[in-house]
Design a protein around this motif. Structure first.
Motif, mmCIF file in Angstrom:
data_model
loop_
_atom_site.group_PDB
_atom_site.id
_atom_site.type_symbol
_atom_site.label_atom_id
_atom_site.label_comp_id
_atom_site.label_asym_id
_atom_site.label_seq_id
_atom_site.Cartn_x
_atom_site.Cartn_y
_atom_site.Cartn_z
ATOM 1 N N SER A 28 0.844 -1.184 0.000
ATOM 2 C CA SER A 28 0.000 0.000 0.000
ATOM 3 C C SER A 28 0.883 1.239 0.000
ATOM 4 O O SER A 28 1.900 1.292 0.691
ATOM 5 C CB SER A 28 -0.906 0.001 1.233
ATOM 6 N N SER A 29 0.474 2.228 -0.748
ATOM 7 C CA SER A 29 1.287 3.446 -0.841
ATOM 8 C C SER A 29 1.118 4.353 0.376
ATOM 9 O O SER A 29 1.788 5.367 0.476
ATOM 10 C CB SER A 29 0.927 4.210 -2.112
ATOM 11 N N ASN A 30 0.231 3.990 1.297
ATOM 12 C CA ASN A 30 0.056 4.838 2.480
ATOM 13 C C ASN A 30 0.130 4.057 3.787
ATOM 14 O O ASN A 30 -0.249 4.568 4.822
ATOM 15 C CB ASN A 30 -1.266 5.613 2.398
ATOM 16 N N SER A 31 0.630 2.836 3.752
ATOM 17 C CA SER A 31 0.763 2.031 4.975
ATOM 18 C C SER A 31 2.215 2.001 5.426
ATOM 19 O O SER A 31 3.062 1.368 4.794
ATOM 20 C CB SER A 31 0.274 0.603 4.732
ATOM 21 N N ILE A 32 2.474 2.684 6.511
ATOM 22 C CA ILE A 32 3.820 2.700 7.077
ATOM 23 C C ILE A 32 4.024 1.426 7.881
ATOM 24 O O ILE A 32 3.176 1.046 8.681
ATOM 25 C CB ILE A 32 4.012 3.943 7.960
ATOM 26 N N GLU A 33 5.147 0.775 7.654
ATOM 27 C CA GLU A 33 5.438 -0.479 8.340
ATOM 28 C C GLU A 33 5.932 -0.216 9.758
ATOM 29 O O GLU A 33 7.104 -0.019 10.005
ATOM 30 C CB GLU A 33 6.479 -1.295 7.570
ATOM 31 N N SER A 34 4.997 -0.193 10.682
ATOM 32 C CA SER A 34 5.328 -0.128 12.105
ATOM 33 C C SER A 34 5.088 -1.519 12.681
ATOM 34 O O SER A 34 4.537 -2.398 12.010
ATOM 35 C CB SER A 34 4.430 0.889 12.802
ATOM 36 N N CYS A 35 5.458 -1.714 13.899
ATOM 37 C CA CYS A 35 5.254 -3.005 14.543
ATOM 38 C C CYS A 35 3.764 -3.346 14.595
ATOM 39 O O CYS A 35 3.350 -4.456 14.271
ATOM 40 C CB CYS A 35 5.854 -2.971 15.944
ATOM 41 N N PHE A 36 2.945 -2.385 14.967
ATOM 42 C CA PHE A 36 1.508 -2.612 15.065
ATOM 43 C C PHE A 36 0.913 -2.918 13.694
ATOM 44 O O PHE A 36 0.118 -3.843 13.539
ATOM 45 C CB PHE A 36 0.810 -1.403 15.700
ATOM 46 N N HIS A 37 1.326 -2.168 12.680
ATOM 47 C CA HIS A 37 0.808 -2.411 11.333
ATOM 48 C C HIS A 37 1.232 -3.793 10.838
ATOM 49 O O HIS A 37 0.411 -4.559 10.328
ATOM 50 C CB HIS A 37 1.287 -1.351 10.346
ATOM 51 N N LEU A 38 2.494 -4.102 10.975
ATOM 52 C CA LEU A 38 3.029 -5.346 10.431
ATOM 53 C C LEU A 38 2.357 -6.579 11.019
ATOM 54 O O LEU A 38 2.023 -7.513 10.301
ATOM 55 C CB LEU A 38 4.541 -5.410 10.676
ATOM 56 N N PHE A 39 2.120 -6.575 12.311
ATOM 57 C CA PHE A 39 1.608 -7.774 12.969
ATOM 58 C C PHE A 39 0.098 -7.804 13.157
ATOM 59 O O PHE A 39 -0.468 -8.867 13.401
ATOM 60 C CB PHE A 39 2.291 -7.969 14.318
ATOM 61 N N LEU A 40 -0.585 -6.660 13.057
ATOM 62 C CA LEU A 40 -2.037 -6.654 13.281
ATOM 63 C C LEU A 40 -2.827 -5.952 12.189
ATOM 64 O O LEU A 40 -3.824 -6.467 11.710
ATOM 65 C CB LEU A 40 -2.365 -6.008 14.632
ATOM 66 N N GLU A 41 -2.428 -4.761 11.790
ATOM 67 C CA GLU A 41 -3.224 -3.954 10.860
ATOM 68 C C GLU A 41 -3.097 -4.352 9.396
ATOM 69 O O GLU A 41 -4.037 -4.184 8.633
ATOM 70 C CB GLU A 41 -2.823 -2.474 10.966
ATOM 71 N N CYS A 42 -1.957 -4.834 9.000
ATOM 72 C CA CYS A 42 -1.726 -5.187 7.607
ATOM 73 C C CYS A 42 -2.805 -6.179 7.153
ATOM 74 O O CYS A 42 -3.104 -7.135 7.876
ATOM 75 C CB CYS A 42 -0.342 -5.810 7.448
ATOM 76 N N PRO A 43 -3.418 -5.954 5.995
ATOM 77 C CA PRO A 43 -4.487 -6.848 5.540
ATOM 78 C C PRO A 43 -4.093 -8.321 5.504
ATOM 79 O O PRO A 43 -4.900 -9.185 5.829
ATOM 80 C CB PRO A 43 -4.812 -6.340 4.137
ATOM 81 N N LEU A 44 -2.860 -8.616 5.160
ATOM 82 C CA LEU A 44 -2.424 -10.013 5.139
ATOM 83 C C LEU A 44 -2.333 -10.601 6.542
ATOM 84 O O LEU A 44 -2.775 -11.723 6.789
ATOM 85 C CB LEU A 44 -1.080 -10.146 4.423
#
Length: 95
Positions: A28-44
Motif C-alpha cells: 500500500s502506498s500509504n501504509s507505514i510499516e510499524s510493529c503494530f501495522h506489520l503484525f495486526l493492521e496489515c491486511p495479510l
C-alpha cells in the motif's frame, strides 16, 4: 515486539538505512510499516488472525486493541491450553 524494539521499516527509515518506510506485505502506498501495522493492521496479517482466532469471543478486542500483550490471553482451559499459550507467538514469528 512487546518492548517496541523490532527494526521495522519505520525505524530503519528514521535511521536512514532504508529508502522508504512503506509495508512490503500489503504494497500500500500509504501504509507505514510499524510493529503494530506489520503484525495486526496489515491486511495479510489481519487475514491470518481472523482465520485463526476470529471465532473466539475475545478476538475483536485483541485485534482492534493497540496493546499487543493481549495476545497472551488467547488460551482457553483444557486440552489445548498449552497450544494456545504458544500459538500467538508462533504466528507472530511467521509473519
Amino acid at each position: 515486539m512487546f518492548r517496541g524494539r523490532i527494526l521495522t521499516k519505520n525505524i530503519l527509515y528514521e535511521k536512514e538505512i532504508v529508502e522508504d518506510n512503506l509495508c512490503n506485505m500489503c504494497n500500500s502506498s500509504n501504509s507505514i510499516e510499524s510493529c503494530f501495522h506489520l503484525f495486526l493492521e496489515c491486511p495479510l496479517a489481519a487475514q491470518v488472525w481472523q482465520k485463526l482466532i476470529g471465532h473466539m469471543p475475545k478476538a475483536n478486542d485483541i485485534l482492534a486493541g493497540h496493546d499487543i500483550k493481549l495476545m497472551s490471553s488467547l488460551h482457553t482451559r483444557g486440552f489445548g491450553e498449552i497450544i494456545w499459550d504458544i500459538m500467538p507467538f508462533t504466528v507472530l514469528w511467521e509473519i
